[in-house]
Design a protein around this motif. Structure first.
Motif, mmCIF file in Angstrom:
data_model
loop_
_atom_site.group_PDB
_atom_site.id
_atom_site.type_symbol
_atom_site.label_atom_id
_atom_site.label_comp_id
_atom_site.label_asym_id
_atom_site.label_seq_id
_atom_site.Cartn_x
_atom_site.Cartn_y
_atom_site.Cartn_z
ATOM 1 N N ILE A 69 -39.373 -3.776 41.967
ATOM 2 C CA ILE A 69 -39.733 -2.893 43.080
ATOM 3 C C ILE A 69 -41.078 -2.217 42.807
ATOM 4 N N GLY A 70 -41.309 -1.848 41.575
ATOM 5 C CA GLY A 70 -42.592 -1.244 41.230
ATOM 6 C C GLY A 70 -43.750 -2.158 41.558
ATOM 7 N N ASP A 71 -43.561 -3.456 41.331
ATOM 8 C CA ASP A 71 -44.599 -4.428 41.652
ATOM 9 C C ASP A 71 -44.779 -4.562 43.165
ATOM 10 N N GLN A 72 -43.672 -4.614 43.898
ATOM 11 C CA GLN A 72 -43.757 -4.756 45.352
ATOM 12 C C GLN A 72 -44.458 -3.563 46.006
ATOM 13 N N LEU A 73 -44.198 -2.387 45.471
ATOM 14 C CA LEU A 73 -44.753 -1.167 46.074
ATOM 15 C C LEU A 73 -46.081 -0.750 45.453
ATOM 16 N N ALA A 74 -46.510 -1.441 44.409
ATOM 17 C CA ALA A 74 -47.731 -1.057 43.691
ATOM 18 C C ALA A 74 -47.676 0.429 43.351
ATOM 19 N N ILE A 75 -46.631 0.818 42.634
ATOM 20 C CA ILE A 75 -46.395 2.244 42.368
ATOM 21 C C ILE A 75 -47.532 2.867 41.572
ATOM 22 N N ASP A 76 -47.669 4.173 41.766
ATOM 23 C CA ASP A 76 -48.704 4.934 41.062
ATOM 24 C C ASP A 76 -48.191 5.546 39.770
ATOM 25 N N PHE A 77 -46.894 5.898 39.725
ATOM 26 C CA PHE A 77 -46.307 6.477 38.517
ATOM 27 C C PHE A 77 -44.790 6.449 38.647
ATOM 28 N N VAL A 78 -44.113 6.935 37.596
ATOM 29 C CA VAL A 78 -42.657 7.043 37.569
ATOM 30 C C VAL A 78 -42.295 8.487 37.254
ATOM 31 N N VAL A 79 -41.247 9.000 37.886
ATOM 32 C CA VAL A 79 -40.711 10.328 37.610
ATOM 33 C C VAL A 79 -39.367 10.166 36.907
ATOM 34 N N SER A 80 -39.186 10.871 35.795
ATOM 35 C CA SER A 80 -37.889 10.924 35.117
ATOM 36 C C SER A 80 -37.287 12.311 35.316
ATOM 37 N N THR A 81 -36.042 12.335 35.801
ATOM 38 C CA THR A 81 -35.376 13.604 36.078
ATOM 39 C C THR A 81 -34.571 14.135 34.893
ATOM 40 N N GLY A 82 -34.796 13.583 33.698
ATOM 41 C CA GLY A 82 -34.204 14.161 32.494
ATOM 42 C C GLY A 82 -32.981 13.428 31.975
ATOM 43 N N ASP A 83 -32.431 13.936 30.858
ATOM 44 C CA ASP A 83 -31.482 13.216 30.018
ATOM 45 C C ASP A 83 -32.103 11.872 29.671
ATOM 46 N N ASN A 84 -33.224 11.997 28.976
ATOM 47 C CA ASN A 84 -34.040 10.834 28.644
ATOM 48 C C ASN A 84 -33.473 10.037 27.470
ATOM 49 N N PHE A 85 -32.739 10.720 26.567
ATOM 50 C CA PHE A 85 -32.215 10.046 25.379
ATOM 51 C C PHE A 85 -30.801 10.541 25.081
ATOM 52 N N TYR A 86 -29.864 9.603 25.107
ATOM 53 C CA TYR A 86 -28.453 9.911 24.864
ATOM 54 C C TYR A 86 -28.076 9.581 23.427
ATOM 55 N N ASP A 87 -26.984 10.230 22.928
ATOM 56 C CA ASP A 87 -26.243 11.284 23.608
ATOM 57 C C ASP A 87 -26.835 12.657 23.312
ATOM 58 N N ASN A 88 -27.598 12.727 22.241
ATOM 59 C CA ASN A 88 -28.059 14.028 21.757
ATOM 60 C C ASN A 88 -29.564 14.066 21.546
ATOM 61 N N GLY A 89 -30.311 13.630 22.547
ATOM 62 C CA GLY A 89 -31.760 13.700 22.490
ATOM 63 C C GLY A 89 -32.331 12.894 21.335
ATOM 64 N N LEU A 90 -33.488 13.334 20.858
ATOM 65 C CA LEU A 90 -34.128 12.715 19.695
ATOM 66 C C LEU A 90 -33.887 13.576 18.456
ATOM 67 N N THR A 91 -33.848 12.923 17.295
ATOM 68 C CA THR A 91 -33.703 13.681 16.050
ATOM 69 C C THR A 91 -35.033 14.249 15.584
ATOM 70 N N GLY A 92 -36.128 13.742 16.122
ATOM 71 C CA GLY A 92 -37.466 14.186 15.772
ATOM 72 C C GLY A 92 -38.476 13.253 16.409
ATOM 73 N N GLU A 93 -39.743 13.521 16.206
ATOM 74 C CA GLU A 93 -40.775 12.722 16.865
ATOM 75 C C GLU A 93 -40.909 11.317 16.271
ATOM 76 N N HIS A 94 -40.244 11.069 15.128
ATOM 77 C CA HIS A 94 -40.281 9.742 14.521
ATOM 78 C C HIS A 94 -38.970 8.975 14.744
ATOM 79 N N ASP A 95 -38.122 9.471 15.621
ATOM 80 C CA ASP A 95 -36.852 8.817 15.923
ATOM 81 C C ASP A 95 -37.111 7.474 16.623
ATOM 82 N N ASP A 96 -36.540 6.395 16.087
ATOM 83 C CA ASP A 96 -36.721 5.074 16.676
ATOM 84 C C ASP A 96 -36.115 4.965 18.076
ATOM 85 N N ALA A 97 -35.244 5.894 18.429
ATOM 86 C CA ALA A 97 -34.629 5.860 19.759
ATOM 87 C C ALA A 97 -35.677 5.960 20.869
ATOM 88 N N PHE A 98 -36.807 6.580 20.582
ATOM 89 C CA PHE A 98 -37.859 6.671 21.601
ATOM 90 C C PHE A 98 -38.344 5.282 21.986
#
Length: 312
Positions: A69-98
């Motif tokens: 759909i992003g390709d069809q609409l030639a989107i400009d950006f994406v919005v994330s409404t949160g709860d980006n990483f389950y279940d308990n966020g990131l452990t730090g900025e070097h967490d491989d979960a990112f």
């Protein structure tokens, strides 16, 4: 009504608007991103929430459809409404979960755009400040995540609000530990968030105004309405004639109309694990509800906003 291959349902909505002016009670400047529109002033973007599960629970399938759909609409950006990483966020900025939940999942060419993201309650259960770190932007330049901020364009201003610190139950939870660094004292923090939003809304001169947070103001889903936002945020949205409030938190796709103003409430929290059959459809104002995985697109021109829900 549009039909897309591999998409199980679409709903199109065109929304009108009424504007008014009111003075904010205090000057609190929110960080601002300036995002260009297309040459004709139009803009399109996707909205996804509650997604980061290393591709599991259909996250990868949703990501694939987003790319189409992003390709069809030639989107400009994406919005994330949160709860980006389950279940308990990131452990730090070097967490491989990112990388495992973001970079390695949203690989489509059309999704290699800026992702404007807010924190959800699950993000606060980990190292919340890690998601705000410039280190993550070095790992993946698509990732600007702040607590509260504004994205300014020629056609629409988007106001991102950090809603988790408004919810009282999280401060008394015997079950989970939250990272409240940068939030205490709570009342001062939330008051400043609202003052910053009011000031930004007061300055806004664009045709359209959209406010985005993690928690729902109105929802027919599992969590339902967030009373703290009904009491403290909704009056501001009504005062400044905001057009749309977008959120995640409930793992569903929803459209609910306000009963006292033109505001439309849009839930897009179906980025991975969904909750089947958990719905309260007898409430007023519900135009659409889908409790499977999916996402939402937004297309804006000077005169109209088009909203489409995509179920996967």
């Amino acid at each position: 009504m549009a039909v897309y291959s591999g998409i199980s349902m679409v709903l199109c909505l065109w929304v009108g608007v009424v504007f008014g002016v009111c003075l904010a009670s205090a000057i609190v400047e929110l960080p601002t991103f300036h995002h260009p529109t297309k040459g004709d002033g139009s803009l399109s973007f996707l909205v996804i929430g509650d997604w980061g599960r290393k591709g599991d629970y259909n996250q990868s399938q949703v990501a694939f459809q987003m790319g189409e759909i992003g390709d069809q609409l030639a989107i400009d950006f994406v919005v994330s409404t949160g709860d980006n990483f389950y279940d308990n966020g990131l452990t730090g900025e070097h967490d491989d979960a990112f990388t495992e939940s973001f970079t390695d999942v949203y690989t489509a060419e059309s999704l290699q755009k800026q992702w404007y993201s807010v924190l959800g309650n699950h993000d606060y259960r980990g190292d919340a400040e890690a998601q705000l770190s410039s280190h993550l932007r070095k790992l993946d330049s698509r990732w600007p995540c702040l607590r509260s901020f504004v994205v300014n364009t020629e056609t629409v201003d988007l106001f991102f609000v950090d809603t988790t610190p408004f919810v009282e139950e999280y401060f008394n939870s015997p079950e989970h530990v939250y990272d409240w660094r940068g939030v205490f004292p709570q009342q001062t923090y939330t008051k400043n968030v609202l003052n910053g939003l009011e000031y930004a809304l007061m300055k806004s001169t664009t045709k359209w105004r959209i406010v985005i947070g993690h928690h729902a103001i109105r929802s027919a889903g599992h969590h339902g309405d967030t009373k703290e936002l009904v009491e403290r945020l909704l009056p501001i949205l009504r005062t400044y004639n905001v057009d749309l409030y977008m959120n995640g938190h409930d793992h569903s796709l929803e459209h609910i109309s306000d009963d006292e103003s033109p505001i439309q409430f849009m839930t897009s929290g179906a980025g991975s694990k969904a909750w089947r059959g958990d719905v309260t459809m007898d409430r007023k104002g519900v135009s659409f509800f889908y409790d499977g995985q999916g996402f939402m697109s937004v297309q804006l021109v000077e005169t109209d906003i088009g909203i489409v829900f995509y179920g996967c």
